[in-house]
Design an enzyme around this catalytic site. Sequence first.
Site, PDB file in Angstrom:
ATOM      1  N   ASN A  13      51.999  42.255  46.238  1.00 44.57           N
ATOM      2  CA  ASN A  13      51.489  41.103  46.606  1.00 44.57           C
ATOM      3  C   ASN A  13      51.781  40.082  45.502  1.00 44.57           C
ATOM      4  O   ASN A  13      50.424  40.165  44.742  1.00 44.57           O
ATOM      5  CB  ASN A  13      50.329  40.738  47.317  1.00 44.57           C
ATOM      6  CG  ASN A  13      49.786  39.429  47.662  1.00 44.57           C
ATOM      7  OD1 ASN A  13      50.724  38.512  47.721  1.00 44.57           O
ATOM      8  ND2 ASN A  13      48.580  39.088  48.155  1.00 44.57           N
ATOM      9  N   TRP A  14      52.728  39.204  45.332  1.00 44.52           N
ATOM     10  CA  TRP A  14      52.967  38.245  44.144  1.00 44.52           C
ATOM     11  C   TRP A  14      52.309  37.114  44.092  1.00 44.52           C
ATOM     12  O   TRP A  14      51.936  36.369  43.313  1.00 44.52           O
ATOM     13  CB  TRP A  14      54.220  38.119  43.970  1.00 44.52           C
ATOM     14  CG  TRP A  14      55.021  39.196  43.114  1.00 44.52           C
ATOM     15  CD1 TRP A  14      54.666  40.436  42.869  1.00 44.52           C
ATOM     16  CD2 TRP A  14      56.259  39.070  42.368  1.00 44.52           C
ATOM     17  NE1 TRP A  14      55.603  41.257  42.385  1.00 44.52           N
ATOM     18  CE2 TRP A  14      56.662  40.315  41.942  1.00 44.52           C
ATOM     19  CE3 TRP A  14      57.247  38.074  42.373  1.00 44.52           C
ATOM     20  CZ2 TRP A  14      57.972  40.530  41.289  1.00 44.52           C
ATOM     21  CZ3 TRP A  14      58.469  38.333  41.573  1.00 44.52           C
ATOM     22  CH2 TRP A  14      58.628  39.592  40.905  1.00 44.52           C
ATOM     23  N   LYS A  15      51.587  36.842  45.502  1.00 48.39           N
ATOM     24  CA  LYS A  15      50.839  35.587  45.417  1.00 48.39           C
ATOM     25  C   LYS A  15      51.539  34.501  45.120  1.00 48.39           C
ATOM     26  O   LYS A  15      52.942  34.411  45.128  1.00 48.39           O
ATOM     27  CB  LYS A  15      49.378  35.595  44.827  1.00 48.39           C
ATOM     28  CG  LYS A  15      48.640  36.938  45.109  1.00 48.39           C
ATOM     29  CD  LYS A  15      47.266  36.917  44.848  1.00 48.39           C
ATOM     30  CE  LYS A  15      46.473  38.163  44.903  1.00 48.39           C
ATOM     31  NZ  LYS A  15      45.109  38.349  44.740  1.00 48.39           N
ATOM     32  N   HIS A  98      45.330  37.628  54.635  1.00 48.06           N
ATOM     33  CA  HIS A  98      44.863  37.821  53.257  1.00 48.06           C
ATOM     34  C   HIS A  98      43.642  36.970  53.236  1.00 48.06           C
ATOM     35  O   HIS A  98      43.406  35.852  53.581  1.00 48.06           O
ATOM     36  CB  HIS A  98      45.953  37.529  52.434  1.00 48.06           C
ATOM     37  CG  HIS A  98      45.460  37.963  50.976  1.00 48.06           C
ATOM     38  ND1 HIS A  98      44.660  37.252  50.306  1.00 48.06           N
ATOM     39  CD2 HIS A  98      45.812  39.067  50.384  1.00 48.06           C
ATOM     40  CE1 HIS A  98      44.442  38.064  49.027  1.00 48.06           C
ATOM     41  NE2 HIS A  98      45.300  39.027  49.274  1.00 48.06           N
ATOM     42  N   GLU A 100      42.552  35.264  50.741  1.00 47.63           N
ATOM     43  CA  GLU A 100      42.698  33.943  50.053  1.00 47.63           C
ATOM     44  C   GLU A 100      43.400  33.046  51.133  1.00 47.63           C
ATOM     45  O   GLU A 100      43.098  31.717  51.174  1.00 47.63           O
ATOM     46  CB  GLU A 100      43.931  34.131  48.887  1.00 47.63           C
ATOM     47  CG  GLU A 100      42.922  34.837  48.024  1.00 47.63           C
ATOM     48  CD  GLU A 100      44.056  35.421  46.933  1.00 47.63           C
ATOM     49  OE1 GLU A 100      45.351  35.468  46.965  1.00 47.63           O
ATOM     50  OE2 GLU A 100      43.657  36.363  46.096  1.00 47.63           O
ATOM     51  N   GLU A 168      40.905  45.430  52.275  1.00 48.24           N
ATOM     52  CA  GLU A 168      40.775  44.686  50.910  1.00 48.24           C
ATOM     53  C   GLU A 168      39.536  44.022  50.857  1.00 48.24           C
ATOM     54  O   GLU A 168      39.016  43.121  51.228  1.00 48.24           O
ATOM     55  CB  GLU A 168      41.653  43.633  50.656  1.00 48.24           C
ATOM     56  CG  GLU A 168      43.335  44.064  50.809  1.00 48.24           C
ATOM     57  CD  GLU A 168      43.975  43.062  50.120  1.00 48.24           C
ATOM     58  OE1 GLU A 168      44.651  43.667  48.821  1.00 48.24           O
ATOM     59  OE2 GLU A 168      44.173  41.951  50.357  1.00 48.24           O
ATOM     60  N   GLY A 174      41.178  40.981  42.258  1.00 43.85           N
ATOM     61  CA  GLY A 174      41.225  40.462  41.101  1.00 43.85           C
ATOM     62  C   GLY A 174      39.945  40.454  40.100  1.00 43.85           C
ATOM     63  O   GLY A 174      39.974  39.871  39.163  1.00 43.85           O
ATOM     64  N   SER A 213      42.156  45.331  43.243  1.00 48.54           N
ATOM     65  CA  SER A 213      41.993  45.909  41.593  1.00 48.54           C
ATOM     66  C   SER A 213      42.746  47.351  41.504  1.00 48.54           C
ATOM     67  O   SER A 213      42.344  48.141  40.773  1.00 48.54           O
ATOM     68  CB  SER A 213      40.672  45.751  41.062  1.00 48.54           C
ATOM     69  OG  SER A 213      40.425  44.544  40.852  1.00 48.54           O
ATOM     70  N   GLY A 234      47.957  43.362  43.870  1.00 50.09           N
ATOM     71  CA  GLY A 234      48.092  41.833  43.302  1.00 50.09           C
ATOM     72  C   GLY A 234      48.546  42.063  41.938  1.00 50.09           C
ATOM     73  O   GLY A 234      49.899  42.145  41.764  1.00 50.09           O
ATOM     74  N   GLY A 235      47.683  41.865  40.996  1.00 48.03           N
ATOM     75  CA  GLY A 235      48.002  41.533  39.691  1.00 48.03           C
ATOM     76  C   GLY A 235      48.728  42.563  39.160  1.00 48.03           C
ATOM     77  O   GLY A 235      49.982  42.231  38.397  1.00 48.03           O
TER      78      GLY A 235
HETATM   79  C1  PEP Z   1      45.548  41.467  46.674  1.00 46.04           C
HETATM   80  O1  PEP Z   1      45.293  39.988  46.415  1.00 46.04           O
HETATM   81  O2  PEP Z   1      45.927  41.670  47.713  1.00 46.04           O
HETATM   82  C2  PEP Z   1      45.049  42.036  45.490  1.00 46.04           C
HETATM   83  C3  PEP Z   1      44.769  43.367  45.832  1.00 46.04           C
HETATM   84  O3  PEP Z   1      44.919  41.779  44.250  1.00 46.04           O
HETATM   85  P1  PEP Z   1      44.356  42.367  42.986  1.00 46.04           P
HETATM   86  O4  PEP Z   1      45.377  43.833  42.935  1.00 46.04           O
HETATM   87  O5  PEP Z   1      44.729  41.753  42.040  1.00 46.04           O
HETATM   88  O6  PEP Z   1      43.167  42.826  43.062  1.00 46.04           O
END
Ligand code: PEP
Length: 252
Positions: A13-15, A98, A100, A168, A174, A213, A234-235
């Site tokens: 997920n590049w957001k 999600h 967010e 999640e 994050g 994470s 994500g990251g």
């Molecule tokens: C996400 O936002 O879907 C996510 C899992 O982010 P991260 O891996 O950065 O925690």
Amino acid sequence: MVTGMVRTLIAGNWKMNGLKSSLSEVEKIVSALDSHPDNADCLICPPATLVVPMQDRAGARLNVGAQSCHPEAFGAFTGDLSAEQLKDAGASYVIVGHSERRSEHGERSAYVQEQAHACLRAGITPIVCVGESYAQKQRGETKDTVVRILRKSLPTLGSNDTLVVAYEPLWAIGTGLVPSAEEIAEVHLTIRNLLVELYQDRGADLRILYGGSMKPGNAAEILAIDNVNGGLIGGASLKADDLMAIYAAAVA
Ligand code: PEP
């Protein structure tokens, strides 16, 4: 319940990250996929601006998705994109619900369910996200929260439809924090039981991703947990090397 036959999905997920220059990471991923066994699916959900150029570079082994959609197919909804438009652009998955989107855009579970139905209408697989806050975890409400949200967010499935659930924990996104393997196993088993209750036998084969994470350093341990059928990342999905290290753990 151990599923065993479910094909793992490693989803990035590049957001709101990524410009045309980031497509060089995609080229690295596409060529790296060729050097790994083809026994897990790989997906990136870039910002909508990159769906078409990413799909143009994706080849046979990289799937491209999107991060949200409007419930309606078309109409006077300035700034929105429909599932049909995303499908037309090359998306085969859409993330819905999600945390967010739920917190920044006030998207509630009934709306998430409409988005999931829109995906199915368009022939796209929805990835329905769910997770508890840190306060809910502290109060021992994790499983109740996850079940309550999913009951309202999950779509009715037609005979050719499928979906993915992503667990999640909000406090893990994050932050570098990750639940213990036992905690992840317990929540994923709860989700599996709910999927079987809602979708009968098909529920046993629907993929449940862990997200929050996930990194190269913890992916192997998380992906080995019962009922963890992949990751939503994500990251660590922004760099080809990190995403491919996670993919390597999935196909090992
Ligand atoms: C996400 O936002 O879907 C996510 C899992 O982010 P991260 O891996 O950065 O925690």
